[in-house]
Design a protein around this motif. Structure first.
Motif, PDB file in Angstrom:
ATOM      1  N   PHE A   1       0.850  -1.189   0.000  1.00 22.75           N
ATOM      2  CA  PHE A   1       0.000   0.000   0.000  1.00 22.75           C
ATOM      3  C   PHE A   1       0.888   1.243   0.000  1.00 22.75           C
ATOM      4  O   PHE A   1       1.874   1.301   0.733  1.00 22.75           O
ATOM      5  CB  PHE A   1      -0.897  -0.007   1.252  1.00 22.75           C
ATOM      6  N   PRO A   2       0.599   2.236  -0.832  1.00 19.64           N
ATOM      7  CA  PRO A   2      -0.574   2.369  -1.703  1.00 19.64           C
ATOM      8  C   PRO A   2      -0.405   1.745  -3.089  1.00 19.64           C
ATOM      9  O   PRO A   2      -1.363   1.743  -3.862  1.00 19.64           O
ATOM     10  CB  PRO A   2      -0.731   3.886  -1.821  1.00 19.64           C
TER      11      PRO A   2
ATOM     12  N   SER B   1      -7.872   0.197   8.205  1.00 19.67           N
ATOM     13  CA  SER B   1      -8.649   1.213   8.913  1.00 19.67           C
ATOM     14  C   SER B   1      -8.129   2.630   8.704  1.00 19.67           C
ATOM     15  O   SER B   1      -8.478   3.535   9.456  1.00 19.67           O
ATOM     16  CB  SER B   1      -8.668   0.904  10.408  1.00 19.67           C
ATOM     17  N   ARG B   2      -7.319   2.850   7.674  1.00 25.23           N
ATOM     18  CA  ARG B   2      -6.763   4.188   7.420  1.00 25.23           C
ATOM     19  C   ARG B   2      -7.755   5.007   6.601  1.00 25.23           C
ATOM     20  O   ARG B   2      -7.501   5.420   5.462  1.00 25.23           O
ATOM     21  CB  ARG B   2      -5.406   4.066   6.730  1.00 25.23           C
TER      22      ARG B   2
ATOM     23  N   ASP C   1      -7.110   8.371   4.690  1.00 24.79           N
ATOM     24  CA  ASP C   1      -6.171   8.380   3.562  1.00 24.79           C
ATOM     25  C   ASP C   1      -6.925   8.091   2.261  1.00 24.79           C
ATOM     26  O   ASP C   1      -6.837   6.996   1.698  1.00 24.79           O
ATOM     27  CB  ASP C   1      -5.058   7.354   3.793  1.00 24.79           C
ATOM     28  N   ILE C   2      -7.660   9.069   1.793  1.00 28.63           N
ATOM     29  CA  ILE C   2      -8.462   8.900   0.581  1.00 28.63           C
ATOM     30  C   ILE C   2      -7.561   8.772  -0.639  1.00 28.63           C
ATOM     31  O   ILE C   2      -7.773   7.906  -1.509  1.00 28.63           O
ATOM     32  CB  ILE C   2      -9.441  10.072   0.414  1.00 28.63           C
ATOM     33  N   ASP C   3      -6.544   9.612  -0.738  1.00 26.22           N
ATOM     34  CA  ASP C   3      -5.656   9.559  -1.901  1.00 26.22           C
ATOM     35  C   ASP C   3      -4.957   8.207  -1.991  1.00 26.22           C
ATOM     36  O   ASP C   3      -4.864   7.609  -3.083  1.00 26.22           O
ATOM     37  CB  ASP C   3      -4.623  10.685  -1.836  1.00 26.22           C
ATOM     38  N   GLY C   4      -4.454   7.719  -0.872  1.00 23.29           N
ATOM     39  CA  GLY C   4      -3.801   6.415  -0.870  1.00 23.29           C
ATOM     40  C   GLY C   4      -4.775   5.302  -1.212  1.00 23.29           C
ATOM     41  O   GLY C   4      -4.432   4.359  -1.928  1.00 23.29           O
TER      42      GLY C   4
ATOM     43  N   PRO D   1     -17.887   7.013  12.096  1.00 18.05           N
ATOM     44  CA  PRO D   1     -18.082   8.098  11.109  1.00 18.05           C
ATOM     45  C   PRO D   1     -16.987   8.167  10.061  1.00 18.05           C
ATOM     46  O   PRO D   1     -17.270   8.471   8.894  1.00 18.05           O
ATOM     47  CB  PRO D   1     -18.097   9.356  11.992  1.00 18.05           C
ATOM     48  N   GLU D   2     -15.725   7.911  10.448  1.00 14.16           N
ATOM     49  CA  GLU D   2     -14.643   7.957   9.458  1.00 14.16           C
ATOM     50  C   GLU D   2     -14.817   6.867   8.417  1.00 14.16           C
ATOM     51  O   GLU D   2     -14.584   7.090   7.219  1.00 14.16           O
ATOM     52  CB  GLU D   2     -13.286   7.821  10.154  1.00 14.16           C
TER      53      GLU D   2
END
Length: 330
Positions: free
Chosen positions: A89-90, A123-124, A127-130, A162-163
């Motif tokens: 990842f990523p 659970s990250r 980290d939308i971009d990743g 929520p995340e």
């Protein structure tokens, strides 16, 4: 009857696996309702390699044999689960991309569609971009690939996180840009109906193509629970993507535990059929061998090792005959 059916199934499964060219897979239905109606799915890890160990202890010969066994049960789909922690990842590591490609090819050889589950044990959520980079790195080569019936964004998302919910509302639409036309879902655990209702409200502006609900509750409650979940799913199809009963970890006679497992499946399947739902997907094909589950997944629970439809020596438990009958519509 179960004993005779189990013996017949055992004989069928002793036949050697096919190593010829891939059979022609039927086209994946583009309608979620049609696809979900037709799913006959088995959840899968090799007996010696649960979770991340499937990929770090990669054994394509064992996977090939197991896919032949899944097909002999009458299944048409196998669920494959991927963890970013082992794939890289990523950016996905080439060796892991090759492993996945081989598994998808083996499934097609046995006329099995693939239900691909992404972002397991991950659970990250901020980290939308990743997340987008990883998804694109993994899936871009499978654009318009008829071997993949479903892509599940993540296993058992917590509707009360929520995340996690914010991440799902961003990543589900992005999945459509990576694999346009491939049906998308996201699963929840065996949560109460009020929690599932929360999830449907949270995703009302970016819903999956169908809902995937996991059930491990008492057999006596299954009809009422699934009836509520189906109503909450509203116009979206509902699929029970995991259900099962362990024959390990409980004191008592092993044969009695295996009969209890068969009875559990009969109750779950009967309730699903009465509600007009497809056959729920069994967790899991095989029992796990000692040490086959990463320590983080067992939580010191020996029951995790005994959910298989087959014993470690390949002998089908009575539940295997129940599953085969349900997949055949009997």
């Amino acid at each position: 009857i179960l004993l005779v059916a189990s013996l017949i199934l055992a004989l069928a499964l002793t036949q050697p696996a096919s190593h010829g060219p891939a059979r022609q897979l039927p086209a994946v239905p583009k309608s979620p309702a049609v696809l979900v109606r037709d799913l006959k799915e088995v959840n899968y890890y090799p007996a010696a390699g649960g979770w991340t160990y499937m990929w770090s202890r990669f054994d394509p010969a064992a996977i090939d044999r197991d896919f032949a066994r899944i097909r002999a049960l009458g299944a048409n789909t196998v669920r494959i689960i991927i963890q970013p922690s082992v794939f890289g990842f990523p950016t996905v590591r080439p060796v892991m991309a090759d492993h996945l490609s081989e598994v998808i090819g083996l499934a097609a050889r046995h006329s099995l569609w693939v239900h691909l589950t992404l972002f397991d044990l991950w659970s990250r959520y901020t980290d939308i971009d990743g997340s987008k980079e990883w998804m694109s790195s993994l899936l871009s080569r499978y654009r318009d690939d008829p071997r993949i019936a479903v892509v599940e964004l993540q296993n058992e998302v917590d509707p009360q996180n929520p995340e996690a919910v914010a991440w799902v509302t961003t990543m589900l639409p992005y999945l459509s840009t990576v694999l346009p036309g491939t049906l998308r879902t996201v699963s929840t655990a065996s949560v109460p109906p009020e929690v599932f209702a929360l999830f449907t409200q949270e995703l009302k502006n970016s819903p999956p193509d169908f809902w995937d609900y996991h059930y491990y509750g008492p057999p006596g409650d299954v009809y009422s629970v699934l009836s509520c979940i189906k109503a909450l799913a509203a116009s979206r199809p509902l699929f029970v993507g995991e259900t099962g009963y362990s024959t390990d970890g409980t004191p008592g006679d092993q044969a009695a535990q295996e009969q209890a497992q068969a009875a559990y499946y009969q109750a779950i399947f009967a309730a699903a059929a009465a509600l007009g739902l497809p056959t729920p997907a069994p967790w899991i094909l095989n029992d796990f061998s000692p040490g086959a589950i990463p320590p983080s997944q067992t939580a010191d629970d020996p029951a995790q090792y005994g959910f298989g439809l087959f014993q470690l020596n390949g002998t089908p438990k009575p539940a295997a005959a129940v599953v085969r009958a349900a997949f055949s519509g009997k």
